[in-house]
Design a protein around this motif. Structure first.
Motif, PDB file in Angstrom:
ATOM      1  N   UNK A 232      -2.119  -1.959   4.698  1.00  0.00           N
ATOM      2  CA  UNK A 232      -1.868  -0.700   3.985  1.00  0.00           C
ATOM      3  C   UNK A 232      -0.376  -0.459   3.836  1.00  0.00           C
ATOM      4  N   UNK A 233       0.387  -0.793   4.904  1.00  0.00           N
ATOM      5  CA  UNK A 233       1.836  -0.630   4.843  1.00  0.00           C
ATOM      6  C   UNK A 233       2.461  -1.525   3.790  1.00  0.00           C
ATOM      7  N   UNK A 234       1.978  -2.774   3.685  1.00  0.00           N
ATOM      8  CA  UNK A 234       2.508  -3.716   2.685  1.00  0.00           C
ATOM      9  C   UNK A 234       2.184  -3.238   1.273  1.00  0.00           C
ATOM     10  N   UNK A 235       0.928  -2.837   1.075  1.00  0.00           N
ATOM     11  CA  UNK A 235       0.522  -2.398  -0.251  1.00  0.00           C
ATOM     12  C   UNK A 235       1.245  -1.125  -0.666  1.00  0.00           C
ATOM     13  N   UNK A 236       1.631  -0.305   0.280  1.00  0.00           N
ATOM     14  CA  UNK A 236       2.381   0.902  -0.035  1.00  0.00           C
ATOM     15  C   UNK A 236       3.772   0.600  -0.561  1.00  0.00           C
ATOM     16  N   UNK A 237       4.287  -0.572  -0.213  1.00  0.00           N
ATOM     17  CA  UNK A 237       5.634  -0.948  -0.654  1.00  0.00           C
ATOM     18  C   UNK A 237       5.623  -1.854  -1.892  1.00  0.00           C
ATOM     19  N   UNK A 238       4.696  -2.804  -1.927  1.00  0.00           N
ATOM     20  CA  UNK A 238       4.736  -3.868  -2.935  1.00  0.00           C
ATOM     21  C   UNK A 238       3.697  -3.624  -4.018  1.00  0.00           C
ATOM     22  N   UNK A 239       4.055  -4.000  -5.262  1.00  0.00           N
ATOM     23  CA  UNK A 239       3.131  -3.881  -6.395  1.00  0.00           C
ATOM     24  C   UNK A 239       3.504  -2.752  -7.329  1.00  0.00           C
ATOM     25  N   UNK A 282       8.962  -5.612   3.475  1.00  0.00           N
ATOM     26  CA  UNK A 282       7.731  -6.014   2.775  1.00  0.00           C
ATOM     27  C   UNK A 282       7.480  -7.513   2.935  1.00  0.00           C
ATOM     28  N   UNK A 283       8.548  -8.315   2.868  1.00  0.00           N
ATOM     29  CA  UNK A 283       8.398  -9.765   3.061  1.00  0.00           C
ATOM     30  C   UNK A 283       7.878 -10.078   4.466  1.00  0.00           C
ATOM     31  N   UNK A 284       8.410  -9.372   5.460  1.00  0.00           N
ATOM     32  CA  UNK A 284       7.960  -9.591   6.839  1.00  0.00           C
ATOM     33  C   UNK A 284       6.496  -9.196   7.004  1.00  0.00           C
ATOM     34  N   UNK A 285       6.093  -8.090   6.374  1.00  0.00           N
ATOM     35  CA  UNK A 285       4.695  -7.657   6.468  1.00  0.00           C
ATOM     36  C   UNK A 285       3.766  -8.673   5.798  1.00  0.00           C
ATOM     37  N   UNK A 286       4.210  -9.243   4.675  1.00  0.00           N
ATOM     38  CA  UNK A 286       3.402 -10.262   4.002  1.00  0.00           C
ATOM     39  C   UNK A 286       3.236 -11.495   4.888  1.00  0.00           C
ATOM     40  N   UNK A 287       4.358 -11.912   5.512  1.00  0.00           N
ATOM     41  CA  UNK A 287       4.297 -13.068   6.413  1.00  0.00           C
ATOM     42  C   UNK A 287       3.368 -12.796   7.596  1.00  0.00           C
ATOM     43  N   UNK A 288       3.415 -11.569   8.119  1.00  0.00           N
ATOM     44  CA  UNK A 288       2.570 -11.207   9.247  1.00  0.00           C
ATOM     45  C   UNK A 288       1.086 -11.221   8.850  1.00  0.00           C
ATOM     46  N   UNK A 289       0.778 -10.763   7.626  1.00  0.00           N
ATOM     47  CA  UNK A 289      -0.604 -10.786   7.137  1.00  0.00           C
ATOM     48  C   UNK A 289      -1.126 -12.210   6.998  1.00  0.00           C
ATOM     49  N   UNK A 290      -0.235 -13.111   6.577  1.00  0.00           N
ATOM     50  CA  UNK A 290      -0.628 -14.512   6.447  1.00  0.00           C
ATOM     51  C   UNK A 290      -0.847 -15.170   7.805  1.00  0.00           C
ATOM     52  N   UNK A 291      -0.084 -14.679   8.825  1.00  0.00           N
ATOM     53  CA  UNK A 291      -0.189 -15.264  10.151  1.00  0.00           C
ATOM     54  C   UNK A 291      -1.397 -14.744  10.925  1.00  0.00           C
ATOM     55  N   UNK A 292      -1.710 -13.454  10.742  1.00  0.00           N
ATOM     56  CA  UNK A 292      -2.783 -12.843  11.513  1.00  0.00           C
ATOM     57  C   UNK A 292      -4.132 -13.491  11.215  1.00  0.00           C
ATOM     58  N   UNK A 293      -4.764 -13.890  12.291  1.00  0.00           N
ATOM     59  CA  UNK A 293      -6.088 -14.500  12.158  1.00  0.00           C
ATOM     60  C   UNK A 293      -6.876 -14.206  13.431  1.00  0.00           C
ATOM     61  N   UNK A 294      -8.009 -13.611  13.280  1.00  0.00           N
ATOM     62  CA  UNK A 294      -8.824 -13.246  14.441  1.00  0.00           C
ATOM     63  C   UNK A 294      -9.529 -14.470  15.003  1.00  0.00           C
ATOM     64  N   UNK A 295      -9.353 -14.677  16.312  1.00  0.00           N
ATOM     65  CA  UNK A 295      -9.968 -15.822  16.989  1.00  0.00           C
ATOM     66  C   UNK A 295     -10.811 -15.302  18.144  1.00  0.00           C
TER      67      UNK A 295
END
Length: 564
Positions: A232-239, A282-295
């Motif tokens: 939500x934080x990323x989408x609030x900034x980007x687009x 915003x770039x950091x949030x995008x990178x974090x979204x790509x990294x996050x993976x539930x295991x």
């Protein structure tokens, strides 16, 4: 010093509150007025044995409360800290309640404590001495420490040097004794330690691992919330039609304004800096979204690992660091057990060297103590001479000889007991065996006069220690009690007019019957009232002009003595 004492529903006292001053406070009154009851209350306040019999008839409980003011260096501050008791502005309030069932409740500064704790704290606040009571000076086990207090300027450092070596000696001796236990016990001990060490090593613990795992488990357990919030934080900034898009439009308009008028360049620069910072975020949030993976498997692994660590904690320590410390400790002990014979030889060699060092330090400590014992003897004899006991012999006897005895203790190689002989030709006897009341009173006063300068006791209480004396001895005792009050607050119950005349504060204790019940009260006497009370003490029955004149004369003599 004891600043205030409050007593409620105690024996024949319904309620009394009295403030005390520094110096010498003398309490007088008719026999049976309740003087000793005040002392009983103080005795209970500092941990004395309680009983339901102390509760006033018809009441549910007795309350005793005392307010003490302490200097910063008073030993009671350290004791209070040991028991977690806070002292603010040097004030300590002791409170004790005794119910009609005999149950006691003790508090210090509002904190509930046990009777034994109250007794330990109270021992450094009040020293109560009655004619037939044996307090610290009558306790032979305390005589060595009293001598050390008297010569603390020199003995203290020698004792510190000795104890530093003694700690090493005692630790080494314990290790040797442990290694010399029977073979079967050693084998069992070795097997146990090796099993424990293997179990800890197999766990392959890392420092602070449990804390890191708890943090990771918390993150995994809240994965969905964290992922949704970052998205939500990323989408609030980007687009399009979002934060960065709006700020980009703002920059474009401000650039137009700045091209026309330079005064808007600062605003443009601030907005531009904010834009680039938010773009990085915003770039950091995008990178974090790509990294996050539930295991979900990782969460199971963490739970299993934490369970393993918790099992080890139950056995070896409350934290991973304590477990690792325990591991190092038993590893050292295993090495010592495996190489037992060689280790015993090393330790015995070390012990022999430490014994030589202890013997030297112990001999030096003993010599210093004997020197101060001679000084103490001279000081005591001087005090006794002033109390008309110039024929009395006092001598600290060293029970252990530092040259011929190789037994070491934590306080050195000496044991001291105070001996006296009160009559010419009579052998020296232990101070604790002295039977004569009058002689014992004077002996105690002589010792108190000297040791009150070194003990740090807040208040010293004399309960009729002057019984059985009169005339010039009574005057000498009065002056001696006053000397003690120069170094410690003194409360004294007395029947001697000479002692009452020396008082800085004179309290009269009296009782009266009100509505069929006996009531005790305390009154601070003014100058004229002092004369009347001392006159009563002199005459015993009828107060005459002559006894008043004698009383005033005693007060004038006391005033002159205080000025010298």
């Amino acid at each position: 010093m004891l600043q205030e004492l409050s007593i409620k529903n105690f024996a024949i006292i319904d309620q009394v509150t009295v403030s005390f001053e520094k110096g010498l406070t003398v309490l007088t009154g008719e026999t049976g007025a309740g003087k000793s009851i005040i002392i009983d209350a103080l005795h209970l306040l500092v941990g004395g044995r309680g009983s339901a019999e102390f509760v006033r008839h018809g009441e549910h409980k007795a309350d005793i409360e005392g307010l003490f003011f302490l200097d910063k260096d008073h030993p009671c501050n350290k004791k209070a800290a040991e028991f977690g008791i806070e002292i603010e502005e040097g004030m300590m309030i002791l409170r004790r309640e005794i119910s009609s069932s005999g149950k006691s409740v003790c508090r210090v500064n509002g904190k509930l404590i046990t009777i034994s704790t109250l007794r330990e704290i109270g021992s450094s606040l009040i020293d109560i001495h009655g004619q037939h009571e044996h307090q610290e000076l009558m306790d032979e086990s305390s005589h060595l420490s009293l001598l050390d207090q008297y010569g603390s300027t020199e003995i203290g450092q020698a004792l510190k040097n000795y104890r530093e070596i003694y700690r090493q000696y005692d630790t080494t001796l314990k290790k040797i004794k442990q290694l010399k236990l029977n073979e079967q016990e050693m084998a069992h001990r070795l097997d146990l330690l090796q099993f424990q060490l293997q179990e800890i090593r197999q766990a392959d613990l890392k420092m602070n691992e449990d804390e890191s795992l708890h943090d990771e488990r918390r993150q995994l357990a809240n994965f969905e919330k964290i992922f949704a919030a970052i998205k939500a934080g990323y989408e609030g900034l980007q687009g399009e039609q979002h934060g960065l898009d709006f700020i980009s439009h703002t920059m474009s308009h401000l650039e137009t304004a700045a091209d026309i008028d330079k005064q808007y360049e600062d605003v443009l620069e601030s907005v531009a800096n904010s834009y680039y910072l938010l773009e990085d975020a915003a770039d950091k949030l995008r990178s974090e979204l790509e990294r996050l993976e539930f295991d979900p498997e990782r969460l199971n692994v963490i739970e299993g690992r934490l369970n393993e660590i918790n099992q080890l904690k139950r056995k070896y320590g409350s934290s991973v660091s304590e477990i690792l410390e325990y591991s190092s400790k038993i590893e050292e002990e295993i090495e010592m057990l495996v190489n037992r014979d060689a280790r015993i030889g090393e330790l015995e060699s070390k012990l022999s060297s430490l014994e030589d060092d202890l013997a030297l330090e112990g001999k030096q400590l003993s010599d210093i103590r004997k020197k101060w014992a001679d000084k103490l003897t001279a000081a005591i004899h001087m005090e006794l001479k002033e109390l008309y006991m110039d024929k009395t012999i006092f001598e600290p006897i060293f029970i252990k000889d530092a040259v011929n005895n190789s037994e070491f203790g934590k306080d050195g190689m000496d044991d001291v007991i105070f001996y006296i002989s009160t009559n010419p030709g009579e052998p020296l006897k232990p101070l604790s065996k002295v039977a004569s009341g009058g002689e014992l009173s004077r002996m105690m006063l002589a010792l108190k006069t000297i040791f009150s300068k070194h003990q740090g006791i807040t208040s010293i209480i004399f309960d009729e220690v002057d019984t059985g004396v009169s005339g010039r001895v009574a005057q000498a005792i009065a002056e001696k009690i006053y000397q003690v009050s120069k170094h410690s607050q003194v409360l004294c119950i007395s029947h001697l007019p000479q002692v009452a005349a020396m008082a800085d504060t004179h309290l009269l204790i009296s009782k009266e019957a009100i509505s069929g019940r006996t009531r005790t009260s305390l009154t601070i006497l003014g100058k004229n009232e002092k004369i009347s009370e001392i006159a009563r003490m002199i005459s015993g029955v009828e107060i005459t002009d002559l006894t008043k004149k004698h009383a005033k004369e005693l007060l004038d003599i006391a005033y002159t003595i205080k000025l010298t």
